[in-house]
Design a protein around this motif. Structure first.
Motif, PDB file in Angstrom:
ATOM      1  N   GLN A 159       9.365  -5.302   3.904  1.00  0.00           N
ATOM      2  CA  GLN A 159       9.342  -5.800   2.807  1.00  0.00           C
ATOM      3  C   GLN A 159      10.023  -6.194   1.802  1.00  0.00           C
ATOM      4  O   GLN A 159      10.116  -7.248   1.425  1.00  0.00           O
ATOM      5  CB  GLN A 159       7.355  -5.646   2.560  1.00  0.00           C
ATOM      6  N   SER A 215      12.372  -8.790   0.813  1.00  0.00           N
ATOM      7  CA  SER A 215      12.333  -9.609  -0.878  1.00  0.00           C
ATOM      8  C   SER A 215      13.279 -10.077  -1.235  1.00  0.00           C
ATOM      9  O   SER A 215      13.702  -9.823  -2.653  1.00  0.00           O
ATOM     10  CB  SER A 215      10.832  -8.727  -1.286  1.00  0.00           C
ATOM     11  N   THR A 244       8.770 -14.206  -5.835  1.00  0.00           N
ATOM     12  CA  THR A 244       8.013 -13.057  -5.880  1.00  0.00           C
ATOM     13  C   THR A 244       8.281 -12.174  -7.422  1.00  0.00           C
ATOM     14  O   THR A 244       8.288 -11.162  -7.993  1.00  0.00           O
ATOM     15  CB  THR A 244       8.080 -11.867  -5.253  1.00  0.00           C
ATOM     16  N   TRP A 256       3.687  -9.314  -8.108  1.00  0.00           N
ATOM     17  CA  TRP A 256       4.021  -9.251  -6.042  1.00  0.00           C
ATOM     18  C   TRP A 256       4.537  -7.535  -6.546  1.00  0.00           C
ATOM     19  O   TRP A 256       4.251  -6.833  -5.283  1.00  0.00           O
ATOM     20  CB  TRP A 256       4.755  -9.810  -5.585  1.00  0.00           C
ATOM     21  N   THR A 257       5.700  -7.284  -6.642  1.00  0.00           N
ATOM     22  CA  THR A 257       6.604  -6.592  -7.474  1.00  0.00           C
ATOM     23  C   THR A 257       5.968  -5.120  -6.817  1.00  0.00           C
ATOM     24  O   THR A 257       6.448  -4.246  -6.897  1.00  0.00           O
ATOM     25  CB  THR A 257       7.607  -6.644  -8.207  1.00  0.00           C
ATOM     26  N   ALA A 293       3.243  -4.393  -6.467  1.00  0.00           N
ATOM     27  CA  ALA A 293       2.413  -4.070  -5.268  1.00  0.00           C
ATOM     28  C   ALA A 293       2.963  -3.214  -4.375  1.00  0.00           C
ATOM     29  O   ALA A 293       3.267  -2.279  -3.174  1.00  0.00           O
ATOM     30  CB  ALA A 293       1.710  -5.721  -4.894  1.00  0.00           C
ATOM     31  N   HIS A 294       3.893  -3.531  -3.885  1.00  0.00           N
ATOM     32  CA  HIS A 294       5.230  -3.533  -2.816  1.00  0.00           C
ATOM     33  C   HIS A 294       5.839  -1.838  -3.830  1.00  0.00           C
ATOM     34  O   HIS A 294       5.843  -1.120  -2.308  1.00  0.00           O
ATOM     35  CB  HIS A 294       6.869  -4.997  -3.444  1.00  0.00           C
ATOM     36  N   VAL A 340      -3.382  -3.439  -3.450  1.00  0.00           N
ATOM     37  CA  VAL A 340      -2.196  -4.220  -2.630  1.00  0.00           C
ATOM     38  C   VAL A 340      -2.189  -5.390  -2.702  1.00  0.00           C
ATOM     39  O   VAL A 340      -1.840  -6.220  -2.385  1.00  0.00           O
ATOM     40  CB  VAL A 340      -1.543  -3.519  -1.047  1.00  0.00           C
ATOM     41  N   THR A 369      -0.753  -7.933  -4.651  1.00  0.00           N
ATOM     42  CA  THR A 369      -0.130  -9.383  -3.776  1.00  0.00           C
ATOM     43  C   THR A 369      -0.384 -11.168  -3.874  1.00  0.00           C
ATOM     44  O   THR A 369       0.596 -11.541  -3.998  1.00  0.00           O
ATOM     45  CB  THR A 369       0.118  -9.167  -2.545  1.00  0.00           C
ATOM     46  N   TRP A 370      -1.360 -10.759  -3.924  1.00  0.00           N
ATOM     47  CA  TRP A 370      -2.014 -12.505  -3.428  1.00  0.00           C
ATOM     48  C   TRP A 370      -1.272 -12.701  -5.466  1.00  0.00           C
ATOM     49  O   TRP A 370      -1.539 -13.554  -5.456  1.00  0.00           O
ATOM     50  CB  TRP A 370      -3.762 -11.902  -3.436  1.00  0.00           C
ATOM     51  N   VAL A 402       1.437 -13.863  -5.395  1.00  0.00           N
ATOM     52  CA  VAL A 402       2.081 -14.806  -5.556  1.00  0.00           C
ATOM     53  C   VAL A 402       1.576 -15.780  -6.196  1.00  0.00           C
ATOM     54  O   VAL A 402       2.559 -16.830  -6.336  1.00  0.00           O
ATOM     55  CB  VAL A 402       1.880 -15.062  -3.756  1.00  0.00           C
TER      56      VAL A 402
END
Lengths: 111, 503
Positions: B345, B349, B358, B363-364, B366-367, B417, B421-422, B425
């Motif tokens: 990922q 990314s 992102t 998102w970051t 979550a990552h 996560v 993530t959703w 985005v």
């Protein structure tokens, strides 16, 4: 005036070149030989002989033929509470596998 | 009832050792090595795990508070030390340097003597080092909560207050590691040793670079992300992968699928990881070549990641049933899967096309939690489940508590996560659309923030269960652990032999 990227360049060179030099040194010193022996260096005989319930009969037989008769795992062998500690002093007192002050079969201190 | 003795500091010798070893299928010298290795590290490792769990509880509570504030902005705003900027920083410090670092230091201190077949050398100064390290962390976090900060992410703890304790403390621990390896009785250094030693060489270099007082402006941004990303790859990842390479083969009783791949993974990590951090500065005021080089380095990370991921997966393949029996294996294997996921990922990314959506979004976050929690924390949990019974001399009291812990933290991180993530985005796409006002991009992410708080709540509950279980484990109450539920794997208990049933 020094560019803003200089510390990153120097740090990256130090880390990457350091790793490359270390790789050459450990190669020269012979640490990167005998792969199979290295892979097995974390095991002792008991690790291979331990009976593993998740293994099927064929795997168990293969293990037995290769390493000898199976050895029963101790309570908590796999990191859990799977040993099923019962409310009897002997079971409760069961030590772990590496404690020589106890006898494995009776959980009493060895003579 | 007299409590049975714990693993002894001394050693059994002569006929005793030989008899006990024989009864357990061990060669006397193997048993002797294990005993001395475990006895030498017992106090420091238990100290490290105990302190780490305290930091986990406190740090994740701060994380939950910070999360709540994102969708409940009026919560606790009148108290300075409970404002978002401070609690979020305290959370980051406590879980990364307190929980993850200290737990993995404890794991490494236990692993290393076993791996090199000797006692832990310098356990005393390692213990002093651990105390100093935690004092430094405490001073840093209290300072942050009081409003004192150096202003660089991941490095907020005040340079002249906290850092000396961390440097001296970490140095004393590292010294014990290197002394132990210097006194080794093995010809080989297993791959886990490379990872652990690498971590203790890399982290001081990174920390000193990051805390150097001379950086300013753009330079400090570059150094900041150089440090922050590398502390994941060269410190937490190194110790976690090293632990995974030990526990997975050990529990399964089969060597790692390809030792060559494991060595390739280590050395390619050492070569390619250091430039990764600059991809966080895409679009920033730093030379373009730095970002581009970083993106290239991020793509090169496919080599160690795929090498490690395939290797660990192929070691387990055909034995996934073992995950039902071993909490250690369950946590560590999921951690290894998360390592592969987060690394791939991360490489994707880093690409500008992905980053433009992102970057600067949830998102970051979550990552980073896939890495920091799904990978690092899960490996640490698995390690603690394996190590502590060998230090206190009895198995974990409750299979039920292990199941609760596992289900809560796995469910929590999954919700966390997926939701973020959703949300990230959705937020990123809205930010890119000039027709959509900024406020709308925030509103679109709010459902994801609720999911974040829910996931965080479950993880916090899981941590409380784990902490309580750990407390029961080390406290060793005079009462007896009754097993009223099926064992962990809900199948025939491992040691329920016919003789035991009759007894």
């Amino acid at each position: 005036m020094l560019p803003s990227s200089l510390p990153i360049i120097l740090a990256t060179v130090a880390l990457t070149a350091g790793a490359a030099i270390m790789l050459a040194v450990v190669w020269k010193l012979g640490f990167l030989r005998e792969w199979d022996a290295q892979a097995r260096s974390i095991f002792d005989e008991r690790d291979f002989r331990l009976a593993r319930e998740w293994e099927g009969p064929v795997d168990a037989l293969e293990r037995e033929l290769q390493y000898g008769p199976p050895v029963a795992p101790r309570p908590g062998e796999w990191g859990g509470a799977a040993g099923g500690v019962r409310d009897t002093p002997a079971r409760h007192a069961a030590p772990h596998d590496d404690d020589p002050s106890h006898d494995a079969a009776t959980s009493r201190p060895a003579a | 009832m007299t409590a049975p003795p714990r693993p002894t500091e001394g050693r059994a010798t002569g006929p005793d050792l030989a008899a006990v070893a024989a009864s357990r299928g061990l060669a006397p010298e193997d048993l002797d090595i294990r005993l001395r290795a475990d006895a030498s590290s017992r106090r420091i490792v238990l100290l490290a795990f105990s302190v780490a769990i305290v930091w986990l509880i406190v740090g994740s509570a701060f994380g939950e508070l910070a999360s709540l504030k994102l969708h409940w902005p009026e919560l606790l705003t009148r108290t300075g030390w409970l404002t978002f900027g401070r609690v979020r920083t305290a959370h980051l410090h406590l879980v990364n340097y307190g929980w993850a670092s200290v737990a993995l230091i404890g794991t490494s201190l236990w692993l290393l003597p076993r791996l090199v077949h000797t006692e832990l050398k310098g356990a005393g100064h390692a213990a002093v080092g651990a105390i100093l390290f935690n004092i430094g962390l405490l001073l840093g976090v209290v300072g942050v909560l009081m409003g004192y900060s150096d202003g660089m992410e991941w490095l907020e703890a005040k340079r002249w207050v906290s850092a000396p304790f961390l440097v001296v403390g970490g140095g004393l621990i590292g010294l014990a590691m290197f002394r132990t390896v210097a006194a080794r009785r093995t010809d080989h250094l297993y791959v886990s040793v490379w990872y652990i030693l690498g971590a203790f060489i890399w982290f001081p270099m990174l920390y000193l670079l990051g805390k150097w007082p001379g950086w300013s402006g753009v330079e400090s941004a570059a150094v900041n992300w150089f440090f922050a990303h590398n502390v994941l790859g060269f410190w937490l990842t190194a110790m976690s992968v090293g632990a995974a390479y030990y526990f997975i083969p050990k529990v399964l009783g089969r060597p790692v699928h390809s030792y060559q791949l494991s060595v390739l993974g280590f050395w390619s990590l050492a070569m390619f990881y250091s430039l990764n951090g600059m991809h966080h500065l895409v679009g920033g005021p730093i030379p373009t070549w730095m970002v581009t080089t970083s993106i290239a380095a991020s793509v090169l990370m496919f080599i160690p990641v795929i090498a490690t991921g395939i290797n660990l997966h192929m070691t387990v393949v055909g034995r996934f049933g073992a995950l039902r029996y071993s909490p250690t294996l369950r946590f560590v294997v999921i951690g290894a899967l998360a390592y592969t996921a987060v690394s791939l990922q991360g490489s994707f990314s880093a690409l500008r096309e992905v980053s433009r959506i992102t970057h600067f979004t949830h998102w970051t976050v979550a990552h980073s939690h896939v890495g920091g929690y799904g990978f690092v924390t899960f490996v640490a949990f698995g390690a603690i489940y394996y190590i502590v019974p060998r230090l206190v001399g009895h198995e974990w009291p409750s299979a039920k508590l292990i199941r609760w812990h596992f289900n809560l933290v796995l469910g929590g991180i999954a919700i966390y996560v997926l939701a973020l993530t959703w949300a990230g985005v959705a937020q990123g796409l809205a930010l890119l659309d000039p027709q959509i006002p900024f406020q709308e991009s925030v509103k679109r992410s709010i459902p994801g923030l609720y999911g974040r708080s829910l996931g965080g709540l479950l993880m916090n509950l899981g941590h409380l269960v784990f902490a309580y279980h750990f407390f029961l484990m080390v406290r060793r109450p005079a009462g007896v652990f009754k097993r009223t539920r099926p064992p962990f794997h809900e199948a025939q208990p491992v040691l329920y032999t016919a003789e035991a049933e009759r007894a």
